[in-house]
Write a protein that holds these residues in place. Structure first.
Motif, PDB file in Angstrom:
ATOM      1  N   TRP A   1      44.579 -10.232  24.838  1.00 11.86           N
ATOM      2  CA  TRP A   1      45.953  -9.667  24.765  1.00 11.86           C
ATOM      3  C   TRP A   1      46.654 -10.008  23.480  1.00 11.86           C
ATOM      4  CZ3 TRP A   1      50.102  -7.558  26.904  1.00 11.86           C
ATOM      5  CH2 TRP A   1      50.855  -8.248  26.674  1.00 11.86           C
ATOM      6  N   ASP A   2      46.252 -11.287  22.987  1.00 13.54           N
ATOM      7  CA  ASP A   2      46.945 -11.958  21.837  1.00 13.54           C
ATOM      8  C   ASP A   2      46.338 -11.080  20.559  1.00 13.54           C
ATOM      9  OD1 ASP A   2      48.425 -13.852  22.922  1.00 13.54           O
ATOM     10  OD2 ASP A   2      47.156 -15.690  22.646  1.00 13.54           O
ATOM     11  N   LEU A   3      45.178 -10.788  20.497  1.00 11.37           N
ATOM     12  CA  LEU A   3      44.952  -9.869  19.575  1.00 11.37           C
ATOM     13  C   LEU A   3      45.763  -8.246  19.965  1.00 11.37           C
ATOM     14  CD1 LEU A   3      40.764  -9.858  19.802  1.00 11.37           C
ATOM     15  CD2 LEU A   3      42.024 -11.208  17.642  1.00 11.37           C
ATOM     16  N   GLY A   4      45.577  -8.104  20.554  1.00 12.16           N
ATOM     17  CA  GLY A   4      46.460  -6.466  20.718  1.00 12.16           C
ATOM     18  C   GLY A   4      47.689  -6.552  20.336  1.00 12.16           C
TER      19      GLY A   4
ATOM     20  N   ALA B   1      36.755  -4.493  31.227  1.00 13.51           N
ATOM     21  CA  ALA B   1      37.990  -3.639  31.657  1.00 13.51           C
ATOM     22  C   ALA B   1      39.059  -4.004  32.205  1.00 13.51           C
ATOM     23  CB  ALA B   1      37.741  -1.854  30.751  1.00 13.51           C
ATOM     24  N   SER B   2      38.871  -3.512  33.524  1.00 16.66           N
ATOM     25  CA  SER B   2      39.971  -3.987  34.609  1.00 16.66           C
ATOM     26  C   SER B   2      40.236  -4.903  34.983  1.00 16.66           C
ATOM     27  CB  SER B   2      38.688  -3.485  35.635  1.00 16.66           C
ATOM     28  OG  SER B   2      38.120  -4.890  35.805  1.00 16.66           O
ATOM     29  N   ASP B   3      39.636  -6.691  34.629  1.00 21.13           N
ATOM     30  CA  ASP B   3      40.377  -7.553  34.568  1.00 21.13           C
ATOM     31  C   ASP B   3      40.851  -7.519  33.199  1.00 21.13           C
ATOM     32  OD1 ASP B   3      38.781  -8.111  36.470  1.00 21.13           O
ATOM     33  OD2 ASP B   3      37.363  -9.384  35.684  1.00 21.13           O
ATOM     34  N   LEU B   4      41.011  -6.675  32.269  1.00 20.46           N
ATOM     35  CA  LEU B   4      41.794  -6.978  31.048  1.00 20.46           C
ATOM     36  C   LEU B   4      42.812  -6.145  31.225  1.00 20.46           C
ATOM     37  CD1 LEU B   4      42.074  -8.072  28.470  1.00 20.46           C
ATOM     38  CD2 LEU B   4      40.307  -6.251  27.324  1.00 20.46           C
ATOM     39  N   ARG B   5      42.744  -4.724  31.409  1.00 13.79           N
ATOM     40  CA  ARG B   5      44.085  -4.152  32.027  1.00 13.79           C
ATOM     41  C   ARG B   5      45.266  -4.521  33.034  1.00 13.79           C
ATOM     42  NH1 ARG B   5      39.978  -0.138  31.515  1.00 13.79           N
ATOM     43  NH2 ARG B   5      40.556   0.482  29.308  1.00 13.79           N
ATOM     44  N   ARG B   6      44.393  -5.927  34.319  1.00 10.28           N
ATOM     45  CA  ARG B   6      44.964  -6.096  35.106  1.00 10.28           C
ATOM     46  C   ARG B   6      45.801  -7.333  34.210  1.00 10.28           C
ATOM     47  NH1 ARG B   6      41.256  -7.662  37.869  1.00 10.28           N
ATOM     48  NH2 ARG B   6      40.612  -5.496  38.453  1.00 10.28           N
ATOM     49  N   TYR B   7      45.295  -7.785  32.763  1.00  8.38           N
ATOM     50  CA  TYR B   7      46.044  -8.647  33.101  1.00  8.38           C
ATOM     51  C   TYR B   7      47.367  -8.577  31.741  1.00  8.38           C
ATOM     52  CZ  TYR B   7      46.487 -13.159  29.655  1.00  8.38           C
ATOM     53  OH  TYR B   7      46.707 -14.574  29.361  1.00  8.38           O
ATOM     54  N   ALA B   8      46.477  -7.554  31.176  1.00  4.03           N
ATOM     55  CA  ALA B   8      47.889  -6.929  30.410  1.00  4.03           C
ATOM     56  C   ALA B   8      49.317  -6.224  30.690  1.00  4.03           C
ATOM     57  CB  ALA B   8      46.731  -5.509  29.560  1.00  4.03           C
TER      58      ALA B   8
ATOM     59  N   ASP C   1      50.096  -7.155  33.819  1.00  6.61           N
ATOM     60  CA  ASP C   1      50.950  -8.386  34.422  1.00  6.61           C
ATOM     61  C   ASP C   1      51.673  -8.956  33.260  1.00  6.61           C
ATOM     62  OD1 ASP C   1      49.510  -8.162  36.858  1.00  6.61           O
ATOM     63  OD2 ASP C   1      49.023  -9.396  36.424  1.00  6.61           O
ATOM     64  N   ARG C   2      51.588  -9.007  32.025  1.00 12.23           N
ATOM     65  CA  ARG C   2      52.646  -9.040  31.897  1.00 12.23           C
ATOM     66  C   ARG C   2      53.044  -7.991  30.545  1.00 12.23           C
ATOM     67  NH1 ARG C   2      49.349 -12.398  32.211  1.00 12.23           N
ATOM     68  NH2 ARG C   2      48.847 -14.144  32.154  1.00 12.23           N
ATOM     69  N   ILE C   3      53.656  -6.795  31.110  1.00 11.97           N
ATOM     70  CA  ILE C   3      54.531  -6.225  30.776  1.00 11.97           C
ATOM     71  C   ILE C   3      55.863  -6.668  30.475  1.00 11.97           C
ATOM     72  CG2 ILE C   3      56.040  -3.662  30.642  1.00 11.97           C
ATOM     73  CD1 ILE C   3      53.894  -3.004  32.398  1.00 11.97           C
ATOM     74  N   GLY C   4      56.939  -6.193  29.546  1.00 16.19           N
ATOM     75  CA  GLY C   4      58.156  -7.066  29.482  1.00 16.19           C
ATOM     76  C   GLY C   4      58.049  -8.350  27.820  1.00 16.19           C
ATOM     77  N   GLU C   5      56.990  -8.804  28.586  1.00 19.67           N
ATOM     78  CA  GLU C   5      56.807  -9.857  26.984  1.00 19.67           C
ATOM     79  C   GLU C   5      56.480  -9.899  25.392  1.00 19.67           C
ATOM     80  OE1 GLU C   5      53.208 -12.839  27.503  1.00 19.67           O
ATOM     81  OE2 GLU C   5      53.757 -12.649  29.430  1.00 19.67           O
TER      82      GLU C   5
END
Length: 303
Positions: free
Chosen positions: A137-140, A163-170, A172-176
């Motif tokens: 997430w931070d890299l992106g 990939a599924s866990d990473l997309r879910r994590y990302a 969930d942080r829309i707006g940051e």
């Protein structure tokens, strides 16, 4: 007469430590600290000279130099998690210092500030670092996709995250802050990528409007042999191979040409990209891929 080895107390063997601490505690004298047993990694931070002088040592030294509770992050965390191309010996160390800590300037250390959840951290060898999901997430967020996606590909490829866990994590942080760029990078990432240059080509093609290719697509050719071109557009039977420096050998050239003939014989258009062209002629590469796909029926979206 064989010279005596420098004094190295067992408590400091293969350790990284602050010079003023060991002097205050009487573990070493100033003269002993200056011997070949130790190497000065950064101001007031020393290490056993037998340790490899790479990015992992720089990370350990940064944690020792900073207040207790600092966490290695970003490309440095990806390196410690096993993505060797994420950082080099001379790269800055990325860290999250303890929340609220006031830090002066530290050469070679890049600090970031955020409130981290417990699940955002994991334990490494002698350091705390961000978890694979937080690292991706931070890299992106911090880096453009051309730089972040190859590292995220590496994290996915070695199984540090799915990939599924990473997309879910990302999502969930829309707006940051930086979420849009992070989600773009994560959506571009692919665990099947085999090398950073292949990841770079894939990202640059997609960002130029080319359909997203599949890395290492299995293709069955004559004789039942299965080949895996670096990038492929299955619907259009177009493939692309990256020819790095290792392809220059006679044996590798022989294998490459055999693969090319088999793919062409199976009805595929096969394009090749050299390391030099990747550095100097991406515009030409995009044009060639676009022409090959168009010849097989692809049409760019209007607008």
């Amino acid at each position: 007469m064989v010279p005596r080895p420098p004094y190295r107390p067992p408590t400091l063997a293969y350790r990284v430590f602050r010079g003023d601490d060991v002097l205050r505690l009487g573990i070493l004298t100033r003269a002993q600290l200056r011997t070949s047993a130790w190497v000065r990694v950064r101001q007031n931070v020393y290490a056993d000279s037998r340790l490899y002088k790479g990015h992992a040592l720089a990370c350990r030294a940064a944690v020792v130099a900073l207040p207790s509770g600092a966490a290695i992050a970003g490309p440095s965390a990806a390196f410690l998690l096993g993505v060797g191309h994420a950082a080099g010996p001379a790269s800055d160390v990325h860290v999250y210092p303890p929340l609220g800590a006031r830090l002066g300037h530290h050469a070679g250390i890049r600090t970031h500030h955020a409130r981290l959840d417990v699940g955002d951290l994991c334990a490494g060898v002698s350091v705390t670092m961000t978890s694979p999901l937080r690292t991706a997430w931070d890299l992106g967020r911090w880096m453009p996709p051309i730089e972040s996606v190859p590292i995220i590909d590496g994290l996915l490829g070695i199984g540090r995250a799915s990939a599924s866990d990473l997309r879910r994590y990302a999502y969930d942080r829309i707006g940051e802050r930086g979420a849009r760029r992070a989600i773009t990078a994560i959506d571009l990432a692919d665990a099947r990528a085999q090398s950073p240059p292949e990841s770079v080509i894939r990202v640059r093609l997609v960002m130029a409007g080319i359909p997203k290719p599949v890395p290492q697509l299995p293709i069955t050719v004559a004789g039942g042999l299965t080949l895996h071109p670096d990038l492929a557009w299955e619907e259009y039977r177009v493939a692309l191979e990256y020819d790095g420096a290792w392809h220059a050998s006679h044996e590798q050239l022989h294998r490459d040409r055999k693969r090319l003939n088999l793919l062409v014989g199976a009805g595929w258009i096969v394009l090749h990209v050299t390391s030099q062209r990747l550095r100097t002629d991406m515009t030409g590469i995009v044009a060639e891929v676009r022409a090959a796909l168009t010849s097989r029926g692809w049409r760019p979206r209007s607008g």
